[in-house]
Every structure is written in C-alpha cells, then in structure tokens.
Write a protein that holds these residues in place. Structure first.
Motif, PDB file in Angstrom:
ATOM      1  N   TRP A 271       0.830  -1.212   0.000  1.00  8.41           N
ATOM      2  CA  TRP A 271       0.000   0.000   0.000  1.00  8.41           C
ATOM      3  C   TRP A 271       0.856   1.249   0.000  1.00  8.41           C
ATOM      4  O   TRP A 271       0.464   2.266  -0.568  1.00  8.41           O
ATOM      5  N   GLY A 272       2.027   1.202   0.604  1.00  5.30           N
ATOM      6  CA  GLY A 272       2.903   2.367   0.580  1.00  5.30           C
ATOM      7  C   GLY A 272       3.225   2.783  -0.843  1.00  5.30           C
ATOM      8  O   GLY A 272       3.152   3.947  -1.197  1.00  5.30           O
ATOM      9  N   GLY A 273       3.562   1.817  -1.676  1.00 10.84           N
ATOM     10  CA  GLY A 273       3.847   2.104  -3.078  1.00 10.84           C
ATOM     11  C   GLY A 273       2.617   2.552  -3.836  1.00 10.84           C
ATOM     12  O   GLY A 273       2.667   3.465  -4.655  1.00 10.84           O
ATOM     13  N   MET A 274       1.485   1.907  -3.551  1.00 12.66           N
ATOM     14  CA  MET A 274       0.242   2.305  -4.210  1.00 12.66           C
ATOM     15  C   MET A 274      -0.175   3.692  -3.728  1.00 12.66           C
ATOM     16  O   MET A 274      -0.683   4.493  -4.501  1.00 12.66           O
ATOM     17  N   GLY A 275       0.039   3.963  -2.459  1.00 14.70           N
ATOM     18  CA  GLY A 275      -0.302   5.277  -1.914  1.00 14.70           C
ATOM     19  C   GLY A 275       0.442   6.387  -2.633  1.00 14.70           C
ATOM     20  O   GLY A 275      -0.117   7.449  -2.912  1.00 14.70           O
ATOM     21  N   ASP A 276       1.715   6.143  -2.947  1.00 11.87           N
ATOM     22  CA  ASP A 276       2.499   7.131  -3.691  1.00 11.87           C
ATOM     23  C   ASP A 276       1.908   7.359  -5.072  1.00 11.87           C
ATOM     24  O   ASP A 276       1.844   8.493  -5.558  1.00 11.87           O
ATOM     25  N   LYS A 277       1.459   6.278  -5.703  1.00  7.75           N
ATOM     26  CA  LYS A 277       0.849   6.400  -7.030  1.00  7.75           C
ATOM     27  C   LYS A 277      -0.479   7.147  -6.952  1.00  7.75           C
ATOM     28  O   LYS A 277      -0.816   7.928  -7.843  1.00  7.75           O
ATOM     29  N   VAL A 278      -1.224   6.904  -5.897  1.00 11.14           N
ATOM     30  CA  VAL A 278      -2.494   7.611  -5.695  1.00 11.14           C
ATOM     31  C   VAL A 278      -2.232   9.107  -5.559  1.00 11.14           C
ATOM     32  O   VAL A 278      -2.897   9.930  -6.185  1.00 11.14           O
ATOM     33  N   ARG A 279      -1.248   9.471  -4.753  1.00 13.48           N
ATOM     34  CA  ARG A 279      -0.923  10.888  -4.546  1.00 13.48           C
ATOM     35  C   ARG A 279      -0.491  11.560  -5.837  1.00 13.48           C
ATOM     36  O   ARG A 279      -0.728  12.749  -6.037  1.00 13.48           O
ATOM     37  N   LYS A 280       0.168  10.796  -6.716  1.00 10.84           N
ATOM     38  CA  LYS A 280       0.624  11.368  -7.979  1.00 10.84           C
ATOM     39  C   LYS A 280      -0.575  11.823  -8.819  1.00 10.84           C
ATOM     40  O   LYS A 280      -0.529  12.868  -9.459  1.00 10.84           O
ATOM     41  N   ASP A 281      -1.662  11.049  -8.799  1.00  8.24           N
ATOM     42  CA  ASP A 281      -2.841  11.391  -9.601  1.00  8.24           C
ATOM     43  C   ASP A 281      -3.830  12.287  -8.863  1.00  8.24           C
ATOM     44  O   ASP A 281      -4.578  13.030  -9.494  1.00  8.24           O
ATOM     45  N   TRP A 282      -3.856  12.189  -7.544  1.00 11.13           N
ATOM     46  CA  TRP A 282      -4.782  13.006  -6.743  1.00 11.13           C
ATOM     47  C   TRP A 282      -3.976  13.757  -5.690  1.00 11.13           C
ATOM     48  O   TRP A 282      -3.971  13.413  -4.512  1.00 11.13           O
ATOM     49  N   GLY A 283      -3.312  14.809  -6.145  1.00 14.44           N
ATOM     50  CA  GLY A 283      -2.409  15.578  -5.294  1.00 14.44           C
ATOM     51  C   GLY A 283      -3.071  16.278  -4.128  1.00 14.44           C
ATOM     52  O   GLY A 283      -2.394  16.663  -3.172  1.00 14.44           O
ATOM     53  N   LYS A 284      -4.377  16.452  -4.170  1.00 10.91           N
ATOM     54  CA  LYS A 284      -5.073  17.095  -3.053  1.00 10.91           C
ATOM     55  C   LYS A 284      -5.237  16.154  -1.863  1.00 10.91           C
ATOM     56  O   LYS A 284      -5.559  16.604  -0.774  1.00 10.91           O
ATOM     57  N   LEU A 285      -5.021  14.865  -2.071  1.00 11.61           N
ATOM     58  CA  LEU A 285      -5.117  13.925  -0.965  1.00 11.61           C
ATOM     59  C   LEU A 285      -3.902  14.101  -0.065  1.00 11.61           C
ATOM     60  O   LEU A 285      -2.777  14.228  -0.544  1.00 11.61           O
ATOM     61  N   THR A 286      -4.135  14.110   1.213  1.00 13.24           N
ATOM     62  CA  THR A 286      -3.045  14.249   2.170  1.00 13.24           C
ATOM     63  C   THR A 286      -2.473  12.875   2.506  1.00 13.24           C
ATOM     64  O   THR A 286      -3.102  11.852   2.236  1.00 13.24           O
ATOM     65  N   GLU A 287      -1.315  12.888   3.131  1.00 11.59           N
ATOM     66  CA  GLU A 287      -0.732  11.631   3.609  1.00 11.59           C
ATOM     67  C   GLU A 287      -1.694  10.964   4.581  1.00 11.59           C
ATOM     68  O   GLU A 287      -1.834   9.748   4.588  1.00 11.59           O
ATOM     69  N   GLU A 288      -2.366  11.777   5.386  1.00 18.23           N
ATOM     70  CA  GLU A 288      -3.334  11.235   6.341  1.00 18.23           C
ATOM     71  C   GLU A 288      -4.508  10.577   5.623  1.00 18.23           C
ATOM     72  O   GLU A 288      -4.981   9.512   6.036  1.00 18.23           O
ATOM     73  N   ASP A 289      -5.000  11.202   4.543  1.00 19.46           N
ATOM     74  CA  ASP A 289      -6.089  10.604   3.762  1.00 19.46           C
ATOM     75  C   ASP A 289      -5.700   9.213   3.291  1.00 19.46           C
ATOM     76  O   ASP A 289      -6.469   8.256   3.415  1.00 19.46           O
ATOM     77  N   ILE A 290      -4.504   9.113   2.746  1.00 20.93           N
ATOM     78  CA  ILE A 290      -4.037   7.843   2.192  1.00 20.93           C
ATOM     79  C   ILE A 290      -3.799   6.831   3.301  1.00 20.93           C
ATOM     80  O   ILE A 290      -4.181   5.671   3.187  1.00 20.93           O
ATOM     81  N   SER A 291      -3.217   7.293   4.380  1.00 16.69           N
ATOM     82  CA  SER A 291      -2.974   6.407   5.506  1.00 16.69           C
ATOM     83  C   SER A 291      -4.284   5.877   6.087  1.00 16.69           C
ATOM     84  O   SER A 291      -4.409   4.688   6.383  1.00 16.69           O
ATOM     85  N   GLN A 292      -5.271   6.752   6.239  1.00 20.06           N
ATOM     86  CA  GLN A 292      -6.556   6.338   6.785  1.00 20.06           C
ATOM     87  C   GLN A 292      -7.265   5.360   5.865  1.00 20.06           C
ATOM     88  O   GLN A 292      -7.950   4.457   6.333  1.00 20.06           O
ATOM     89  N   ALA A 293      -7.105   5.532   4.576  1.00 18.61           N
ATOM     90  CA  ALA A 293      -7.722   4.602   3.629  1.00 18.61           C
ATOM     91  C   ALA A 293      -7.110   3.214   3.809  1.00 18.61           C
ATOM     92  O   ALA A 293      -7.815   2.204   3.696  1.00 18.61           O
TER      93      ALA A 293
END
Length: 80
Positions: free
Chosen positions: A14-36
């Motif tokens: 998920w850490g790697g996928m989280g980075d990819k998610v942030r690349k496409d949805w830059g408004k998401l915070t680290e906390e958003d991704i972590s909580q997901a």
C-alpha cells in the motif's frame, strides 16, 4: 481482476500504491491515504471529498486509475 477492484481492497504494498495515488490526486493528504489503508471505499470517499466529485465521477476516475496500473493493480486486489 479490475472488476474485483470495484468492490475489493487495494492490498499488497500500500505504501507504493499510496504514492501512485498521490501522484494522480495531489489534493489527498498523507493522512487521507494512511486512513484509507488500502480500502477502496475509503479512498473513494476521500477523493470525492477533496475534489467535490459525484460518486459516479469519483468511481470512474478510480476505476480508470486502477486500469492504468496494469499488472501491479491486478496483484493488489483483495476480493474480500
């Protein structure tokens, strides 16, 4: 496998996928991704909140994103 992603869980690295998610949805915070935490439903909710999208629009974006991940997204699906 992508159909399973629609109802499944983004698993695996998920850490790697989280980075990819942030690349496409830059408004998401680290906390958003972590909580997901790899849960597709929570990720979808965060995308909707941050971008003011309808459920259908967010769903289409996430499904399109997952299909662009190729083999990595197919391995990152937990159908449970």
């Amino acid at each position: 496998m992508t159909k399973e992603l629609d109802r499944g869980r983004l698993a695996g690295d998920w850490g790697g996928m989280g980075d990819k998610v942030r690349k496409d949805w830059g408004k998401l915070t680290e906390e958003d991704i972590s909580q997901a935490g790899g849960r597709r439903d929570l990720l979808l909710e965060r995308i909707r909140e941050r971008y003011g999208l309808s459920e259908g629009d967010a769903e289409r974006q996430l499904t399109d994103w997952a299909s662009r991940q190729g083999d990595a997204s197919n391995q990152a699906v937990d159908p449970k």
